[in-house]
Every structure is written in structure tokens, then in C-alpha cells.
Write an enzyme that holds these catalytic residues in place. Structure first.
Site, PDB file in Angstrom:
ATOM      1  N   HIS A  71     -50.759 -16.626 -19.856  1.00 38.05           N
ATOM      2  CA  HIS A  71     -51.145 -15.239 -20.134  1.00 38.05           C
ATOM      3  C   HIS A  71     -52.221 -14.781 -19.136  1.00 38.05           C
ATOM      4  CE1 HIS A  71     -50.062 -16.644 -24.388  1.00 38.05           C
ATOM      5  NE2 HIS A  71     -49.194 -15.695 -24.150  1.00 38.05           N
ATOM      6  N   ASP A 122     -40.277 -16.671 -19.838  1.00 42.68           N
ATOM      7  CA  ASP A 122     -39.270 -16.035 -20.691  1.00 42.68           C
ATOM      8  C   ASP A 122     -38.325 -15.249 -19.787  1.00 42.68           C
ATOM      9  OD1 ASP A 122     -40.434 -16.470 -23.597  1.00 42.68           O
ATOM     10  OD2 ASP A 122     -42.093 -16.025 -22.258  1.00 42.68           O
ATOM     11  N   SER A 140     -47.398 -22.899 -23.322  1.00 40.34           N
ATOM     12  CA  SER A 140     -46.850 -22.063 -24.382  1.00 40.34           C
ATOM     13  C   SER A 140     -47.792 -22.114 -25.568  1.00 40.34           C
ATOM     14  CB  SER A 140     -45.476 -22.609 -24.797  1.00 40.34           C
ATOM     15  OG  SER A 140     -45.096 -22.064 -26.047  1.00 40.34           O
TER      16      SER A 140
HETATM   17  P1  AMP Z   1     -45.993 -14.616 -25.451  1.00 38.84           P
HETATM   18  O1  AMP Z   1     -47.400 -14.442 -25.923  1.00 38.84           O
HETATM   19  O2  AMP Z   1     -45.492 -16.013 -25.552  1.00 38.84           O
HETATM   20  O3  AMP Z   1     -45.056 -13.580 -26.020  1.00 38.84           O
HETATM   21  O4  AMP Z   1     -46.026 -14.330 -23.891  1.00 38.84           O
HETATM   22  C1  AMP Z   1     -46.575 -13.135 -23.383  1.00 38.84           C
HETATM   23  C2  AMP Z   1     -46.260 -13.058 -21.915  1.00 38.84           C
HETATM   24  O5  AMP Z   1     -46.795 -14.202 -21.248  1.00 38.84           O
HETATM   25  C3  AMP Z   1     -44.751 -13.075 -21.628  1.00 38.84           C
HETATM   26  O6  AMP Z   1     -44.466 -12.188 -20.564  1.00 38.84           O
HETATM   27  C4  AMP Z   1     -44.505 -14.507 -21.246  1.00 38.84           C
HETATM   28  O7  AMP Z   1     -43.396 -14.680 -20.405  1.00 38.84           O
HETATM   29  C5  AMP Z   1     -45.789 -14.835 -20.504  1.00 38.84           C
HETATM   30  N1  AMP Z   1     -45.979 -16.295 -20.475  1.00 38.84           N
HETATM   31  C6  AMP Z   1     -45.975 -17.139 -21.533  1.00 38.84           C
HETATM   32  N2  AMP Z   1     -46.124 -18.413 -21.122  1.00 38.84           N
HETATM   33  C7  AMP Z   1     -46.199 -18.373 -19.779  1.00 38.84           C
HETATM   34  C8  AMP Z   1     -46.357 -19.353 -18.758  1.00 38.84           C
HETATM   35  N3  AMP Z   1     -46.439 -20.654 -19.044  1.00 38.84           N
HETATM   36  N4  AMP Z   1     -46.401 -18.944 -17.479  1.00 38.84           N
HETATM   37  C9  AMP Z   1     -46.303 -17.635 -17.177  1.00 38.84           C
HETATM   38  N5  AMP Z   1     -46.161 -16.646 -18.067  1.00 38.84           N
HETATM   39  C10 AMP Z   1     -46.112 -17.010 -19.363  1.00 38.84           C
END
Ligand code: AMP
Length: 292
Positions: A37, A150, A185
Site C-alpha cells: 500500500h 491484484d 498482503s
Molecule cells: P487491498 O487493501 O488489499 O484492497 O489493496 C489495496 C491496493 O493495494 C490494491 O490496489 C492492491 O493491488 C494494492 N496492493 C496490495 N498488496 C500489494 C503488494 N504486495 N504490492 C503492490 N500493491 C499491493
């Protein structure tokens, strides 16, 4: 940094900034922030005058029996991290603020949502598109930052923006990993110690898949190879593994410029996803993790 819970207050702040000619970068998240993030925020920081981050665990994208309740949450820690990395406005609405009424309009994504996570989680991307459209309308960002972690979500959102002439540019941000290769994650915290130790097998298996791809193996051989590596080297249960064209997410026919090798694996109750984008240039196959 301003922390905002109401849509009207956020819109007021954004309007003032826009009137003064500032560009807005937007990072939508579900919180429990990690370096993935934060790298989205860093990129948004470099390219915009102000950065808005949302933290909202969106009930509409979780199916019955999925981990909505168990999804990790920590508002205080997230607020501190967002402040440290340079977020200007942190938007943390309640579900009632985002969805004051049940039902309403549904958004149906096209065939890109019928594969990978869309096939395993029916209705998931309907819920994603609904919240993303609401957030885009609320924040009115010049640029919106999404992670390649994602990759299917990103591809569907790019299509959504194009098909509906939404006025934001989507910026792709590479996957951030732990040292042992496990993609960062929020869900990693729910892994048991043994499962956490085994989880890097996902990335190793995908790398094996890329080797098979480079040797000219068939799609079926590659997918079988990835599954075998994971099941032989861990207690992970395969949800899916698939080689498709990217960003179309159609059957890989050897003609597209880019392919995605993606998989989802369950360790206990925790479902993890990962992928590798493969660029195919001049007949030679280059793995392209860094440039995603
Ligand atoms: P989330 O909180 O999991 O819904 O993710 C929010 C944003 O962060 C989304 O655009 C995800 O693709 C991105 N994101 C989550 N994990 C990663 C990671 N390991 N590397 C890069 N972007 C990430």
C-alpha cells in the site's frame, strides 16, 4: 493529515483543493497497511499535489462464507502509517456512510471477470466496481493507483474506466514482496507460523511456471507444473492456476504481447493470490516482474 469519515466533508476538502488548482492522486485500500500500500502512496506522492487514501473493508465484494469478519483491521496503526508516508487526506467511511440503502444498482463486469478470482468468487468484481465507482465519484482523482498484486482487478478497472469514460488515469504499481518472495498482503497476518513458512512456495511455483513457458511448454503443462510444485512442497490447496493473455484475460494463444500466470492458494482459511506478468518480445520470453 486530515482524517475524514463523511462523504460531504471529503468532497468539500477536495473541491477546495481543486479550485486552487491542485491535482489529486487517489489510493483506495481495505487497510491493515503494509509496504505494498505504501508504495502506491509513494508513487502518488511523486505525481500529484495531494494524496487521498481510502480505507474501507467493502462488504459488497465479500461473498457469503468469505473472510469479511476475519479481515484484519487496525485503524490506529493505519492512521499512523498513512501520516508517516505522506497521505494528505485519509478517508475512513463506515459501511452505513457508503451504503445507506440495501440493493440499488449493480454493475456487471464483462468476460474479464469470468476467470481467475472472478470464477472462484462469484459477484466479487461487481462489488469491487461498485465501490470503485462510488469512490471515483466522491474523490474525483486525476490519477488512481492500483497494485499489480491484484492484476485481474486492475485489468477490469482499466476496462471500466475506458468503457465508461471515467475521468481518472489508472496507474499500475509493481508487486511488493517480503524477502522470501511472498507477496505482501493484509491477509498474511492470518497465516499460522507453519503456513507462513510454506507460503513463499506460491512465488517459487510461478517462477517454475515461467521457466516452463520459456521452454515452450503448453499452457496445460505449465498449469500442471505450478500445481504440482505447490502441492508437493506445501500443504496449500490450489484454488486455481491459469495462464492467460494480459490485460484481456482471454485464453493464451501465443499472439498477445503480455501474458499473466496467476494463482490462488488456500493455507488453512487464508486464501492468497499472486501472479507474474510475462512480456513476450521479438519471439523471446522475458519475465517482467520489476516493470509491471
Ligand atoms: P487491498 O487493501 O488489499 O484492497 O489493496 C489495496 C491496493 O493495494 C490494491 O490496489 C492492491 O493491488 C494494492 N496492493 C496490495 N498488496 C500489494 C503488494 N504486495 N504490492 C503492490 N500493491 C499491493
Amino acid at each position: 493529515m486530515r482524517v475524514v469519515h463523511s462523504i460531504t466533508s471529503l468532497q468539500g476538502m477536495i473541491d477546495r483543493n481543486k479550485r486552487e488548482g491542485r491535482t489529486v492522486g487517489f489510493v483506495p485500500t481495505m487497510g491493515f497497511l503494509h509496504d505494498g500500500h505504501l508504495s502506491l502512496v509513494k508513487q502518488a506522492r511523486e505525481q500529484n499535489d495531494i494524496v487521498v487514501m481510502s480505507i474501507f473493508v467493502n462488504p459488497a465484494q465479500f461473498g457469503p462464507g468469505e473472510d469479511f469478519e476475519a479481515y484484519p483491521r487496525d485503524k490506529e496503526r493505519d492512521t499512523n502509517l498513512a501520516y508517516e508516508v505522506g497521505v494528505d487526506i485519509l478517508f475512513m467511511p463506515t459501511p452505513e456512510e457508503m451504503y445507506p440503502q440495501e440493493g440499488g444498482i449493480r454493475i456487471l463486469p464483462g468476460p474479464q471477470a469470468n476467470v481467475l478470482c472472478g470464477a472462484s468468487r462469484p459477484g466479487h468484481f461487481d462489488g469491487v466496481l461498485k465501490v470503485v465507482l462510488k469512490l471515483f465519484n466522491i474523490v474525483d482523482p486525476d490519477r488512481s493507483y492500483f497494485g499489480m498484486k491484484d492484476a485481474q482487478q486492475l485489468a477490469i478497472i482499466e476496462t471500466f474506466v475506458r468503457d465508461f469514460n471515467l475521468r481518472t488515469s489508472i496507474v499500475r504499481v509493481p508487486i511488493i514482496r517480503d524477502q522470501d518472495g511472498l507477496a505482501k498482503s493484509s491477509r498474511n497476518v492470518n497465516l499460522s507460523e507453519t503456513d507462513r513458512a510454506e507460503a513463499p512456495v506460491i512465488q517459487q511455483a510461478l517462477q517454475k511456471g515461467v521457466l516452463l513457458f520459456n521452454e515452450g511448454s503448453s499452457v496445460e503443462t505449465i498449469e500442471r507444473g505450478v500445481t504440482a510444485y505447490i502441492t508437493e512442497n506445501s500443504s496449500g490447496i490450489m484454488d486455481y492456476v491459469s495462464l492467460l493473455s494480459y490485460p484481456e484475460l482471454a485464453e493464451y494463444d501465443g499472439l498477445s504481447d503480455e501474458a499473466i500466470l496467476a494463482c490462488a492458494v488456500k493455507f488453512g482459511k487464508t486464501r492468497l493470490i499472486d501472479n507474474i506478468i510475462i512480456s513476450i518480445k521479438d519471439g523471446c520470453h522475458v519475465q517482467n516482474d520489476d516493470e509491471q
